[in-house]
Design a protein around this motif. Structure first.
Motif: not given
Length: 438
Positions: A2, A4, A385, A387, A389
């Motif tokens: 993940k 930020e 939520n 994500t 990669v």
């Protein structure tokens, strides 16, 4: 893994907003674009003194024990020093000369009783660049960006990558031109010159090393330079030069001065070593004509941490601001300082002929209206939520509107911590207030 959401940030006027669980910090720089509709300017006041100590600080002159001992250095246009009266220590015999009225009698220097108030100092900008530039000898420059090593033999130029930016480094004769950008290290090991170009953004250098100097070694165009650590040996001179055609007059601060930000204690070794001194005055004994020829407003040194120390033979025309440390003129024989110094403690030792002359460099804001009010800003929230990669491309969208007549949004910088990761100066559509950074 993940990622930020990065932080939006700039050195001045931050405004915080919350987007989901992430805290986003945005700063958009507002500048005047219409001369005929300038906002009201704030009133400013000058220090009026070459030596300025903060509250609870002090100034020590010459002999620290015998207040009736001689004082063989001379002050010019600085009859009072800004410090609490109890904070002026050492000899009481130092005298001041009024350069505008040279026929006036000499007066003894005294404490004003008014310590100086600290200036607002922006956060120091660091860099994670892996680009190294080494001026090894008169014929060779080695450039290594952490993955590829290139070399200039004789005259020529090479391009190198630093944090996604392509930088063109060139050599002509004994001058190596360093474009604005991010560097892990810049090293001079020969009697040559490093010419630092201005740019639209600040230059950030993790380590600056100069050795084997024998005269002019550094040329800076007006702009902002952040140097995390610096090691500069004897007789390494510094000169302020106009912006070249390869540089940019649109510096990060729109400044007409060279603003050197240092992040640790710095020592300017004996010389003679001359910084921003006019032609012909480096080796001269400094008097009124030499003082009047200087332009200290062109060079501002900001120490974010640590002390600034100079040794015998140093001549400087500048403003020096030590935010958390002291300024020490050690063994000050045949030295000169023209401008202003601000620090916790300031000390000057007796030595050979030495001059300290006040010329205005820094100003402090008084009353008046704010000519840089914060813009109105809203962040487009990221969907919950999500994500990302690695490696991932993340787009941050926002709405920014300038506030105040004559102001406009000129640039938005995106930082992750103190590392610049993206910037934009154009909205997503003409006359739009929406911006996007990926």
């Amino acid at each position: 893994m993940k990622h930020e959401l990065p932080t939006l940030h700039a050195p001045i006027n931050p405004w915080r907003m919350s987007a989901l669980s992430a805290v986003v910090l945005l700063v958009a720089l507002c500048n005047q674009v219409q001369a005929q509709s300038q906002p009201n300017q704030p009133q400013t006041t000058s220090s009026g003194s070459v030596f300025n100590a903060f509250a609870n600080g002090g100034i020590t002159l010459g002999d620290q024990i015998n207040t009736q001992a001689y004082c063989n250095f001379r002050f010019y246009d600085s009859p009072v020093l800004n410090v609490n009266k109890a904070g002026l220590l050492g000899t009481s015999q130092c005298q001041n000369t009024d350069t505008k009225n040279q026929g006036a009698a000499l007066t003894k220097v005294s404490a004003s009783g008014n310590p100086i108030t600290r200036l607002p100092l922006a956060a120091f900008q660091t860099t994670s660049s892996s680009l190294n530039v080494n001026f090894t000898n008169s014929l060779q420059v080695i450039v290594n960006d952490g993955g590829t090593q290139k070399q200039i033999s004789g005259n020529g130029q090479v391009s190198a990558n630093s944090l996604g930016q392509s930088l063109l480094i060139s050599k002509q004769g004994n001058v190596v031109t360093i474009p604005a950008g991010d560097y892990a290290s810049i090293t001079l090991q020969v009697n040559g010159i490093l010419h630092f170009q201005a740019g639209a953004n600040s230059t950030r250098i993790h380590q600056l090393n100069l050795a084997n100097c024998n005269g002019m070694s550094m040329e800076f165009e007006p702009g902002d330079y952040y140097i995390n650590q610096a090691s500069i040996q004897t007789s390494c001179h510094l000169k302020i030069t106009p912006a070249t055609s390869g540089g940019s007059s649109n510096t990060a601060s729109n400044s007409t001065s060279v603003n050197l930000h240092l992040n640790s204690s710095f020592t300017l070794n004996a010389g003679p070593t001359c910084w921003n001194m006019s032609e012909g005055t480096c080796n001269a004994t400094i008097g009124v004509p030499e003082i009047q020829a200087q332009h200290p407003e062109r060079l501002k040194l900001y120490l974010h941490q640590g002390d600034f120390i100079t040794y015998q033979g140093a001549k400087i025309a500048a403003g020096i601001y030590a935010d958390q440390g002291d300024i020490k003129f050690v063994g000050a024989g045949n030295s000169a300082f023209i401008g202003e110094v601000w620090a916790n403690h300031i000390t000057s030792a007796n030595g050979g002929p030495t001059a300290y002359a006040y010329r205005e460099v820094f100003t402090t804001s008084g009353g008046g209206s704010n000519n840089n009010p914060p813009p109105s800003i809203s962040i487009t929230p990221v969907a919950p939520n999500v994500t990302f990669v690695a490696p991932a491309s993340i787009t941050v969208s926002l709405n920014a509107t300038a506030v105040g007549a004559g102001n406009s949004i000129t640039k938005i910088d995106l930082y992750q911590g103190s590392i610049l990761v993206g910037t934009t100066s154009s909205p997503t559509a003409p006359n739009s207030n929406t911006y996007s950074i990926t």
